[in-house]
Design an enzyme around this catalytic site. Structure first.
Site, short mmCIF file in Angstrom:
data_model
loop_
_atom_site.label_atom_id
_atom_site.label_comp_id
_atom_site.label_asym_id
_atom_site.label_seq_id
_atom_site.Cartn_x
_atom_site.Cartn_y
_atom_site.Cartn_z
N LEU A 90 0.91 -1.04 0.00
CA LEU A 90 -0.06 -0.01 -0.08
C LEU A 90 0.92 1.40 -0.16
O LEU A 90 0.50 2.28 -0.46
CB LEU A 90 -1.06 0.03 1.41
CG LEU A 90 -1.98 -1.06 1.11
CD1 LEU A 90 -2.80 -1.16 2.60
CD2 LEU A 90 -3.04 -0.80 0.28
N GLY A 91 1.92 1.09 0.69
CA GLY A 91 2.85 2.29 0.64
C GLY A 91 4.11 2.03 1.48
O GLY A 91 4.16 1.05 2.02
N GLY A 128 6.27 4.05 4.29
CA GLY A 128 6.21 5.07 5.03
C GLY A 128 7.58 5.19 5.86
O GLY A 128 8.62 4.42 5.64
N GLY A 129 7.81 6.25 6.66
CA GLY A 129 8.80 6.55 7.34
C GLY A 129 9.35 5.35 8.40
O GLY A 129 10.53 4.99 8.30
N GLY A 176 8.35 1.96 7.75
CA GLY A 176 8.32 0.63 6.89
C GLY A 176 7.18 0.52 6.01
O GLY A 176 6.58 1.53 5.85
N VAL A 178 3.88 -0.80 4.05
CA VAL A 178 2.59 -1.22 4.57
C VAL A 178 1.85 -2.40 3.59
O VAL A 178 2.03 -1.87 2.20
CB VAL A 178 1.63 0.03 4.72
CG1 VAL A 178 0.32 -0.53 5.30
CG2 VAL A 178 2.39 0.82 5.67
N LYS A 227 1.85 -3.34 8.94
CA LYS A 227 3.12 -2.52 8.64
C LYS A 227 4.04 -3.16 9.00
O LYS A 227 4.15 -3.89 10.42
CB LYS A 227 2.78 -1.33 9.43
CG LYS A 227 4.13 -0.55 9.45
CD LYS A 227 3.48 0.98 9.84
CE LYS A 227 4.16 1.89 8.82
NZ LYS A 227 3.52 3.37 8.75
N ASP A 283 3.21 12.31 15.64
CA ASP A 283 3.47 12.37 14.03
C ASP A 283 2.30 12.70 13.30
O ASP A 283 1.98 11.90 12.50
CB ASP A 283 4.13 11.03 13.64
CG ASP A 283 4.93 11.31 12.39
OD1 ASP A 283 5.22 12.41 12.03
OD2 ASP A 283 5.48 10.29 12.08
#
Ligand SMILES: *[C@@H]1O[C@H](CO)[C@@H](O)[C@H](O)[C@H]1NC(C)=O
Ligand SMILES: *[C@@H]1O[C@H](CO)[C@@H](O)[C@H](O)[C@H]1NC(C)=O
Ligand SMILES: *[C@@H]1O[C@H](CO)[C@@H](O)[C@H](O)[C@H]1NC(C)=O
Ligand SMILES: *[C@@H]1O[C@H](CO)[C@@H](O)[C@H](O)[C@H]1NC(C)=O
Ligand SMILES: *[C@@H]1O[C@H](CO)[C@@H](O)[C@H](O)[C@H]1NC(C)=O
Ligand SMILES: *[C@@H]1O[C@H](CO)[C@@H](O)[C@H](O)[C@H]1NC(C)=O
Length: 677
Positions: free
Chosen positions: A358-359, A361-362, A364, A366, A381, A482
């Site tokens: 899915l993506g 991120g900072g 890890g 996902v 994640k 965050d």
């Protein structure tokens, strides 16, 4: 006062990281992807190369002394001006090499960039269909090649008969490495055999800025390993012509070998689009029984198959054991209900396949998953985390957060632990993260993802409500740490939900208190957080203020498109516009004027108030909700008194404290303003 501003190494790192994540808007972009080649257009083949009915691109067919090429039919522009630098580009492809023998093969294959599609003077065999004995290595070739070489040629200084090399203008490699990959978790190196008849993937990444070429190899089922196999720093502007063809070349010598390409994707100034692994054609079976060409061993069939069966069973058992291995400690017993088995997560995500990503991120990657029994959609994640310190406390927190139920907070369903890795399981949010709607940076959705004004207002209210719950209503004061548009997810009714909960916290545990380890994202960090590293509810309020501004203005907190230094920070840019009487001009132009002017001004001022550099002037989330609901008017606020607070903060706390945050640029703004008066 410029000497008051001391950029920390951390700031520089952030800025560098930022520079790399920015798409180059002005540069030419070219992307294409072939997941199998059935009906492929824009591919030109020559020699022995042909597209098979199955969708395989066959470069060589097993006959001797062949060469075959497959190219993208039009040349691509690799730089803007004749002496300009070569753009960044990204290549990914899946290939398979089938030899009639287990221990020798014909030559390998290469991905290349070349000025022409005419390879009529190139030779087969060890010249791989790229060059000939006279022009090998000649700078007038303008060829970059990444070779997958299965024969050791001493004349070209080959390291072995199974290597990946980066070649310029010929067959001598500028750097090469035996085929294999570095495991992300253990860092160990695993050998791969190029001619094994197994499908493998290659990624070639050229960073035009750093002039660095990275080549990574892995089995097809595996996600791209982080550590490249072989790299080289090469200024390709010294090598390539402005327009180059991209494609593949392969050749055979005296051994029956076939080379296949299964999928290919390419991106210039943009990532190579993902190859759909599920759609890739299958490699044909090797012709006839494979046997060693040099050693002929005759074994009774029964013995052979018995040994084979035993080793396959043993291998599978070990592999299965390793694949699903978890880390579990005694203290975790009490959290059993929240623990997922790795096996379930592995099945749910089909082995963490790329197409479920899915993506990134900072913290890890996902993945989307579907739990086998409950059929519940989840997001998993994967966080790499080695420190055992603070793990117990963190897991306790995960479990406690798991009990937290609020309509504006993404539910954390549980966790799983492996060696050096933590997996967090969240409920799946079908509409993805807010940033792609607000900044419109999602290539798959383009312009048709937009949020209208009332949806934006609704999301902001939702997030305010979620944060208020965390700060004031949940059993203990909880700080998110965050908050930003990319951490806000949208559920199926387009409600904003806070995600990525508690992760920042994990990185706070076990950190030496002497070193201020700031967790959060540049542009959202309250000045005092940057200074002390201590997160509080009001540092969340600060980030929330920046979030309100980004959603209202449709801009990122650090605006890169502007050349002027004092427009770097969104907060300062809004403040400056207010000062100039043009506050309303900061509202997202993508809304095309379709918004409520009073609401917009109220939101902008609220954003500025929350992102006040002076922490005591920020409202708490309860007050924010009252302002948002219109129950209470915003306090009297003018750009001048925001500036006033900056001044008083400077006097109270000194300049040196003002690093890494908007106050740096606020100071510039303030001095500009006082000069103007
Ligand atoms: C083929 O190339 C043309 C021109 O470059 C481009 O417009 C078209 O989209 C390409 N088709 C595919 C399938 O890549
Ligand atoms: C392989 O391709 C070459 C050139 O196209 C052709 O002459 C040869 O017959 C082919 N061999 C097989 C086994 O198909
Ligand atoms: C490009 O560089 C070459 C050599 O470095 C030089 O001879 C040539 O004049 C340059 N061309 C332009 C357009 O600057
Ligand atoms: C390289 O190729 C060019 C053009 O074909 C030729 O003029 C030149 O002599 C070659 N250089 C060497 C060292 O062979
Ligand atoms: C991997 O390949 C290298 C070089 O061919 C060899 O020295 C090494 O023993 C191999 N390792 C394993 C585990 O097979
Ligand atoms: C060759 O590649 C390896 C692996 O990426 C890298 O560590 C090494 O520095 C490279 N050597 C050169 C000369 O670029």
């Amino acid at each position: 006062m410029p000497n008051a501003i001391k950029p920390t190494p951390m700031l520089l790192l952030h800025l560098i990281a930022l520079a790399f994540t920015l798409p180059a808007f002005t540069a030419s972009n070219e992307q294409f992807v072939y997941s199998g080649f059935t009906g492929a257009t824009n591919i030109t083949v020559d020699g022995s190369a042909a597209i098979m009915p199955s969708g395989l691109l066959e470069l060589t067919n097993g006959s001797y002394q062949l060469k075959g090429h497959a190219l993208y039919a039009t040349p691509l522009r690799f730089r803007r001006s004749p002496n300009g630098t070569v753009h960044s580009f990204f290549v990914s492809f899946a290939f398979g090499i089938i030899s009639a023998f287990t221990d020798v093969s014909g030559q390998g294959m290469a991905f290349f960039l070349a000025p022409s599609m005419d390879f009529s003077t190139a030779l087969p065999s060890q010249y791989m269909g790229l060059v000939n004995d006279r022009n090998n290595g000649n700078a007038s070739n303008h060829i970059l090649a990444v070779e997958l070489d299965t024969v050791q040629n001493n004349e070209f200084g080959d390291i072995d008969s199974n290597h990946v090399g980066i070649n310029i203008d010929g067959l001598n490699s500028v750097n090469s490495s035996s085929a294999g990959y570095y495991d992300d978790k253990s860092g160990s190196f695993y050998n791969l055999t190029l001619m094994s008849s197994e499908v493998m993937r290659v990624w070639i990444d050229y960073d035009g800025e750093a002039k660095r070429l990275d080549v990574t190899l892995a089995p097809v089922k595996m996600a791209k390993p982080v550590r490249p196999l072989v790299s080289s720093t090469q200024d390709l502007s010294q090598v390539l012509t402005d327009m180059s063809f991209v494609g593949f070349s392969s050749a055979t010598g005296m051994v029956n070998t076939r080379h296949y390409l299964l999928g290919w994707s390419f991106g210039m100034n943009a990532p190579a689009p993902p190859i759909d692994i599920a759609k890739l054609p299958r490699l044909p079976r090797a012709v006839g029984p494979k046997k060693g060409v040099l050693v002929i061993v005759v074994l009774p069939v029964a013995t052979a198959s018995f040994l084979l069966t035993v080793s396959v069973v043993a291998f599978l058992a070990v592999k299965r054991h390793v694949r699903y291995a978890e880390v579990r400690e005694d203290w975790e017993d009490e959290f059993g209900a929240h623990r997922f088995s790795y096996r379930d997560l592995y099945c749910a995500t089909e082995g963490f396949k790329d197409e479920h990503l899915l993506g990134v991120g900072g913290f890890g990657r996902v993945y989307k998953g579907l739990l086998p029994v409950s059929k519940l959609e989840i997001a998993v994640k994967r966080v790499s985390h080695d420190s055992k310190q603070g793990m117990k406390q963190f897991i306790a927190e995960v479990v406690s957060i798991g009990r937290l139920q609020h309509r504006n907070i993404v539910r954390l369903l549980g966790y799983c632990r492996r060696k050096g890795e933590l997996l967090l399981v969240y409920e799946y949010m079908p509409n993805g993260s807010l940033d792609k709607y607000v900044f419109g940076c999602d290539h798959n959705h383009n312009d048709n993802v937009k949020l209208n004004w009332s949806q934006r207002f609704h999301v902001i209210k939702g997030i305010a409500s979620g944060l208020h719950y965390l700060h004031d209503e949940w059993e203990k004061v909880t700080i998110h740490r965050d908050i930003k548009a990319s951490n806000v997810l949208l559920d199926n009714q387009m409600n904003g939900r806070l995600g990525d909960f508690g992760l920042a916290r994990l990185y706070d545990h076990g950190v030496d208190p002497q070193t201020t380890h700031v967790v959060g994202t540049l542009g959202y960090l309250a000045p005092e957080l940057a200074r002390t590293g201590k997160a509080t509810p009001v540092t969340d309020v600060y980030a929330f203020g920046v979030f309100v501004l980004e959603v209202t203005c449709g801009r990122r907190p650090i605006n890169q498109s502007s050349d002027e230094d004092n427009q770097l920070m969104l907060v300062d840019w809004v403040l400056e516009n207010w000062q100039k009487g043009s506050l309303i001009d900061t509202v997202d132009i993508k809304l095309q004027g379709d918004y409520d002017t009073d609401d917009a001004c109220r939101l902008l001022k609220l954003g500025l108030l929350c992102s006040h550099p002076f922490r005591n002037s920020r409202p708490n989330m309860r007050q924010v909700l009252e302002y948002l609901d219109g129950d209470k008017p915003l306090p009297e606020l003018s750009p001048a008194n925001l500036s006033f607070y900056v001044m008083s903060m400077m006097q109270n706390e000194g300049f040196d404290d003002c690093i890494m945050s908007s106050c740096v640029t606020s100071l510039a703004t303030v001095s500009d303003l006082s000069g103007a008066r």
